[in-house]
Design an enzyme around this catalytic site. Structure first.
Site, mmCIF file in Angstrom:
data_model
loop_
_atom_site.group_PDB
_atom_site.id
_atom_site.type_symbol
_atom_site.label_atom_id
_atom_site.label_comp_id
_atom_site.label_asym_id
_atom_site.label_seq_id
_atom_site.Cartn_x
_atom_site.Cartn_y
_atom_site.Cartn_z
ATOM 1 N N GLU A 1 -3.239 -4.642 -3.129
ATOM 2 C CA GLU A 1 -3.420 -5.395 -4.121
ATOM 3 C C GLU A 1 -2.994 -4.298 -5.173
ATOM 4 O O GLU A 1 -2.955 -5.415 -6.695
ATOM 5 C CB GLU A 1 -5.230 -6.103 -3.746
ATOM 6 C CG GLU A 1 -4.958 -7.091 -2.545
ATOM 7 C CD GLU A 1 -5.694 -6.232 -1.832
ATOM 8 O OE1 GLU A 1 -5.404 -4.948 -1.390
ATOM 9 O OE2 GLU A 1 -6.073 -6.197 -0.465
ATOM 10 N N CYS B 1 -10.207 -2.988 -4.558
ATOM 11 C CA CYS B 1 -9.810 -4.284 -4.596
ATOM 12 C C CYS B 1 -10.218 -5.477 -4.648
ATOM 13 O O CYS B 1 -9.793 -6.441 -6.182
ATOM 14 C CB CYS B 1 -8.571 -5.224 -3.923
ATOM 15 S SG CYS B 1 -7.557 -3.205 -2.930
ATOM 16 N N CYS C 1 -3.686 0.716 -2.179
ATOM 17 C CA CYS C 1 -4.231 -0.514 -1.916
ATOM 18 C C CYS C 1 -3.018 -1.763 -2.714
ATOM 19 O O CYS C 1 -2.908 -1.567 -4.026
ATOM 20 C CB CYS C 1 -5.163 -1.378 -1.755
ATOM 21 S SG CYS C 1 -6.613 -0.619 -1.027
ATOM 22 N N CYS D 1 -10.490 -5.599 0.314
ATOM 23 C CA CYS D 1 -11.517 -4.490 -0.104
ATOM 24 C C CYS D 1 -12.348 -3.982 -0.890
ATOM 25 O O CYS D 1 -11.718 -5.581 -2.413
ATOM 26 C CB CYS D 1 -10.778 -2.931 0.774
ATOM 27 S SG CYS D 1 -10.015 -2.513 -0.977
ATOM 28 N N ASN E 1 0.923 -0.894 0.026
ATOM 29 C CA ASN E 1 -0.138 0.013 0.108
ATOM 30 C C ASN E 1 0.928 0.923 0.233
ATOM 31 O O ASN E 1 1.937 1.067 0.870
ATOM 32 C CB ASN E 1 -1.053 0.514 1.400
ATOM 33 C CG ASN E 1 -0.048 -0.203 2.828
ATOM 34 O OD1 ASN E 1 0.484 -0.990 2.556
ATOM 35 N ND2 ASN E 1 -1.415 0.477 4.151
HETATM 36 N N1 THU Z 1 -5.158 -1.339 2.577
HETATM 37 C C1 THU Z 1 -4.429 -2.260 1.830
HETATM 38 O O1 THU Z 1 -3.588 -1.779 1.003
HETATM 39 N N2 THU Z 1 -5.263 -3.812 1.084
HETATM 40 C C2 THU Z 1 -6.719 -3.734 1.243
HETATM 41 O O2 THU Z 1 -6.971 -4.700 0.956
HETATM 42 C C3 THU Z 1 -7.493 -3.393 2.761
HETATM 43 C C4 THU Z 1 -6.755 -1.599 3.012
HETATM 44 C C5 THU Z 1 -4.495 -0.194 3.391
HETATM 45 C C6 THU Z 1 -4.716 1.093 2.629
HETATM 46 C C7 THU Z 1 -4.334 1.895 3.603
HETATM 47 O O3 THU Z 1 -3.217 2.406 3.361
HETATM 48 C C8 THU Z 1 -3.941 0.722 4.678
HETATM 49 O O4 THU Z 1 -3.968 -0.886 4.777
HETATM 50 C C9 THU Z 1 -5.066 1.010 5.803
HETATM 51 O O5 THU Z 1 -6.377 0.735 5.100
#
Ligand code: THU
Length: 139
Positions: free
Chosen positions: A56, A96, A54, A93, A43
């Protein structure tokens, strides 16, 4: 074929590269393509919070940036592994899930509470989903 534990290990390495000064929630993703290539992402946050990328989606866009448009198998996601350094399991999330869906992801692997690989069919995470094939179908 790369096993789930190896994919999780690569996702963890990627998470160590995260830029997450605001949430302090580093995430890493490792994806395996249908032809056996591996791409990783972490991320990347921003002072303008909404621009956060994110892990992914970072991995998926890296896959696209490194493959030819004609490389069908090279652009199909077989399995994605996700590791959150502060959360077990760390599920992808909603945004993603939709991006992974675009490239045909079939399996999602996360760490269980004790770090063991936990895998799920992608359809269980995003049932009744919308994808590219729907754009070319008659109603
Ligand atoms: N995050 C991800 O990188 N992937 C996900 O599927 C869930 C959330 C990151 C986004 C943000 O930088 C941190 O996690 C908190 O939400």
């Amino acid at each position: 074929m790369v096993d789930h534990a190896t994919l999780l290990a690569r996702a963890r390495e990627a998470a160590e590269h995260a830029y997450a000064p605001y949430s302090e929630f580093p995430v890493g993703a490792a994806l395996l393509t249908a032809d056996g290539c591996l791409y990783t992402g972490c991320n990347v946050e921003n002072a303008s919070y909404g621009l956060t990328l994110c892990a992914e989606r970072n991995a998926a866009t890296t896959m696209i940036a490194n493959t030819e448009p004609s490389d069908n198998a090279g652009r199909r996601i077989d399995t994605v592994a996700i590791v959150g350094l502060k959360a077990r399991p760390c599920w992808p999330c909603g945004a993603c899930r939709q991006v992974l869906r675009e490239f045909g992801c079939t399996t999602v692997v996360v760490e269980g509470e004790n770090g063991e690989p936990l895998s799920l069919a992608f359809d269980e995470l995003l049932p009744y989903s919308f994808g590219p094939e729907h754009l070319s179908k008659e109603a």
